[in-house]
Design an enzyme around this catalytic site. Structure first.
Site: not given
Ligand code: ADP
Length: 181
Positions: A88, A140, A129, A13, A127
């Site tokens: 989410r 996750r 991270r 994404k 990746r």
């Molecule tokens: P990925 O899609 O690889 O999980 P993101 O950068 O979208 O990576 O998200 C990383 C982390 O940031 C999530 O695991 C969560 O802890 C937090 N996070 C991101 N977006 C949200 C959201 N909309 N609601 C709650 N937590 C979020």
């Protein structure tokens, strides 16, 4: 144009959002990226979010909805936005709908990028991270399956959902997305 890029963690994404944003000149909002920046800058928000993000939990709806609301109030978002990693869960999806409704807008498309689980874990381990250890990744993915995937029905029912196969190289996936916009 308001687009939501949807899919499990690691489906690409963020990569596609950045490309779309650059090539179509639409700003891109990643709640995860906003949280990582706050953590790196050690802001108040970053201090609250650090432990939660690094253990793979969801940050509270209040916090992420606040991030989105604050961004959407900025003039650069007045012509549209590509959301990545938001919403989410059901409550975030409803919050987004009301935020948009308040300014007379609505989501144009929710693009669901589909990639097999084993491939996802592989990509994320590469990746590297901080929240990409195998255990945190599994966690996750569980959260995605339990809380985020149910939104597929929500957006299908609202006539917004389009799914694409994300098992291809970056440019090919981009072409598939561009094709449906
Ligand atoms: P990925 O899609 O690889 O999980 P993101 O950068 O979208 O990576 O998200 C990383 C982390 O940031 C999530 O695991 C969560 O802890 C937090 N996070 C991101 N977006 C949200 C959201 N909309 N609601 C709650 N937590 C979020």
């Amino acid at each position: 144009m308001i687009i939501v890029l949807f899919g499990a963690p690691g489906v690409g994404k963020g990569t596609q959002a950045a490309l779309l944003s650059e090539r179509k000149n639409i700003p891109h909002l990643s709640t995860g990226e906003a949280l990582r920046q706050a953590i790196a800058a050690q802001t108040e928000l970053g201090r609250v979010a650090k432990q939660i993000v690094e253990s793979g939990q969801l940050v509270s709806d209040e916090i992420v909805t606040g991030i989105v609301k604050e961004a959407m109030d900025k003039p650069e978002y007045s012509n549209g936005c590509i959301f990545d990693g938001f919403p989410r869960n059901q409550s975030q999806a409803e919050a987004l709908d009301s935020l948009l409704e308040a300014v007379g807008k609505e989501i144009d498309s929710v693009i669901n990028i589909k990639v097999a689980n084993e491939e996802i874990v592989d990509r994320m381990l590469k990746r590297g991270r901080k929240d990409d250890s195998e255990e945190v990744i599994r966690h996750r993915l569980d959260i995605y399956n339990n809380q985020t995937a149910p939104l597929l029905d929500y957006y299908t029912n609202h006539g917004k959902l389009i799914s694409i196969d994300g098992n291809a190289d970056v440019e090919e996936v981009y072409a598939r997305i561009e094709n449906i916009l």
